[in-house]
Design a protein around this motif. Structure first.
Motif, short mmCIF file in Angstrom:
data_model
loop_
_atom_site.label_atom_id
_atom_site.label_comp_id
_atom_site.label_asym_id
_atom_site.label_seq_id
_atom_site.Cartn_x
_atom_site.Cartn_y
_atom_site.Cartn_z
N TYR B 66 1.08 -1.64 0.40
CA TYR B 66 0.28 -0.14 -0.36
C TYR B 66 0.85 1.22 0.31
CZ TYR B 66 -2.41 3.61 1.86
OH TYR B 66 -3.73 4.51 2.04
N GLY B 70 -3.54 7.81 -2.29
CA GLY B 70 -4.48 8.48 -2.26
C GLY B 70 -5.56 7.65 -0.82
N TRP B 75 -8.22 2.65 -0.87
CA TRP B 75 -7.99 1.13 -1.17
C TRP B 75 -8.69 0.37 -0.39
CZ3 TRP B 75 -4.97 -1.39 2.40
CH2 TRP B 75 -4.36 -2.39 1.40
N ARG B 78 -11.80 -0.30 -2.25
CA ARG B 78 -12.29 -1.60 -3.44
C ARG B 78 -10.92 -3.25 -3.24
NH1 ARG B 78 -7.64 1.58 -5.79
NH2 ARG B 78 -6.11 -0.01 -4.98
N GLN B 148 -13.55 11.95 -7.43
CA GLN B 148 -12.23 11.74 -7.23
C GLN B 148 -12.02 10.26 -6.53
OE1 GLN B 148 -9.84 13.56 -8.81
NE2 GLN B 148 -9.25 11.56 -8.36
N GLU B 149 -12.55 10.19 -5.81
CA GLU B 149 -12.64 8.78 -4.52
C GLU B 149 -12.78 8.11 -5.11
OE1 GLU B 149 -11.91 9.81 -0.02
OE2 GLU B 149 -13.75 10.88 -0.92
N ALA B 151 -13.25 6.85 -8.69
CA ALA B 151 -12.08 7.08 -9.17
C ALA B 151 -11.17 6.63 -9.29
CB ALA B 151 -11.66 8.24 -10.16
N GLU B 152 -10.86 6.39 -7.49
CA GLU B 152 -9.15 6.40 -7.31
C GLU B 152 -9.40 4.79 -7.08
OE1 GLU B 152 -7.95 8.80 -4.67
OE2 GLU B 152 -7.36 9.96 -6.13
N THR B 153 -10.45 4.81 -6.01
CA THR B 153 -11.02 3.32 -5.54
C THR B 153 -11.07 2.49 -7.11
OG1 THR B 153 -11.77 4.07 -3.94
CG2 THR B 153 -12.52 2.35 -4.20
N GLU B 155 -10.46 2.31 -9.62
CA GLU B 155 -9.34 2.86 -10.44
C GLU B 155 -10.08 3.51 -13.04
OE1 GLU B 155 -7.02 -0.48 -10.11
OE2 GLU B 155 -5.99 0.37 -9.14
N ILE B 156 -10.74 4.08 -12.24
CA ILE B 156 -11.48 4.56 -13.49
C ILE B 156 -11.31 5.59 -13.95
CG2 ILE B 156 -13.39 2.40 -13.90
CD1 ILE B 156 -15.47 3.88 -12.43
#
Lengths: 203, 183
Positions: B66, B70, B75, B78, B148-149, B151-153, B155-156
């Motif tokens: 990790y 982010g 994380w 996900r 945004q979160e 998208a990060e979680t 991964e898109i």
């Protein structure tokens, strides 16, 4: 009245519009019934979706945490570079010892050869060893170390520089052993600190 | 981009060094969110806690890799989302609404039944969404993650987050039209 803002309503509802865009959307929503209705529908749907949120909030915190802790494997899985770093760190003392042995052996053998030369023992062989470059007939792009590089009281370490004070070679008798000692002590301190941290974590 | 708070960052660092107690604190901090994500994704309340525990065990194993760039919560979610999807693949059949109600010990109270029935309809509607748009909807509606979160979680790109969310909401509006008109 400006065009409908279907695309922005969702972002506005989710609080993702800032500054100018937010103000623009707010101003439009005041005047446009259709867009206001779209916003209300989003809000209504959201309240229905969240109506049974409480149902799932029953988890007994302490019980859950202890159940997770019981399922955890004893050790955190290490990545390959962490394992490599750990192994490399443990090999440092062996490497230091090898360097020290190499240094002391070359130093001792040079002193022995020079002593023999002074006493006139095996004069011919020693002068050959001390002066003749190795592989003279072969062309090589880099200089190979030869015994003549190791002058009086020296060793291969002297290629890094020679420090003489009142005729005493400090590089051999003081500087290099000091470097070796300091490196060893640093390693031991590092190891001790790591062990202390591990002990604290266990407690 | 939301990163870990000071206290959380310290807990993460200690956990990465093998501190189980610090990891326990992290579990305590995020357990409800993780349980919710798994439950909303799978619709299976009985297995949600078990899957959430599995998510934390997997997080513990993955902790060394990790990177705190982010959100830690993202994380974790996900991992939880992936576990819920795995769980759904394993158990293709979902529980029948009526069966669930018969088993419910609180079924004596009419109002409660109505409420439970409504939430079961909502649950079924959410579960009927494709996994990709359901993940986005769950993270937005139930966990209040920003675009945004999310998208990060997952991964898109953010644009994909918006379109999937829009699709999920439109679909739900037509599926739950009766409920929406009722209230």
């Amino acid at each position: 009245m400006s065009k409908h803002i279907d695309a922005q309503i969702q972002a506005y509802f989710d609080g993702e519009l800032n500054g100018k865009n937010r103000k623009k959307a707010e101003a439009h929503l005041k005047d446009c019934d259709k867009c206001q209705q779209g916003l209300n529908e989003l809000s209504h749907l959201s309240s229905i979706l969240q109506a049974d949120l409480k149902i799932s909030q029953k988890a007994n915190s302490d019980k859950f945490v202890s159940q997770v802790m019981l399922r955890l494997p004893r050790k955190v899985r290490q990545t390959w570079w962490q394992k490599f770093g750990k192994t490399a760190y443990m090999l440092i003392p062996a490497l230091l010892l090898l360097v020290l042995i190499f240094h002391r052996t070359t130093n001792f053998s040079n002193n022995l050869l020079l002593g023999a030369d002074l006493l006139g023992i095996g004069e011919e062989e020693i002068s050959t060893l001390l002066s003749a470059p190795v592989l003279t007939n072969v062309e090589i792009p880099f200089p190979l170390p030869t015994l003549d590089m190791f002058d009086a009281g020296g060793s291969m370490w002297l290629s890094l520089g020679n420090i003489n004070v009142f005729g005493i070679d400090l590089s051999n008798s003081f500087i290099y052993p000091l470097i070796f000692g300091l490196l060893s002590i640093s390693w031991m301190i590092g190891w001790w600190v790591t062990q202390e941290q591990k002990q604290k974590l266990k407690n | 981009m939301m990163t870990a708070t000071g206290e959380e960052y310290e807990l993460i660092t200690r956990s990465k060094n093998g501190d189980r107690q610090a990891f326990g604190d992290l579990v305590s901090l995020h357990q409800q969110g993780v349980i919710n994500v798994v439950y909303r994704m799978s619709g299976d309340r009985n297995h949600a806690e078990d899957a959430a525990q599995e998510a934390f065990v997997r997080a513990w194993q993955k902790l060394p890799s990790y990177r705190p760039v982010g959100s830690f919560r993202g994380w974790l979610y996900r991992i939880a989302t992936n576990i819920a999807i795995d769980m759904l693949r394993r158990e293709k059949q979902t529980e029948d609404v009526d069966d669930h109600l018969i088993k419910d010990p609180s079924s004596g109270v009419e109002k409660k039944i109505m409420q439970r029935q409504k939430s079961e309809i909502v649950k079924k509607a959410v579960l009927s969404l494709p996994t990709a748009s359901r993940s986005v909807l769950v993270l937005r509606e139930y966990e209040s993650l920003s675009y945004q979160e999310i998208a990060e979680t997952l991964e898109i790109p953010i644009g994909t987050v918006m379109s999937r969310l829009n699709y999920a909401r439109k679909t739900l509006r037509s599926t739950l039209v009766e409920l929406l008109e009722e209230e």
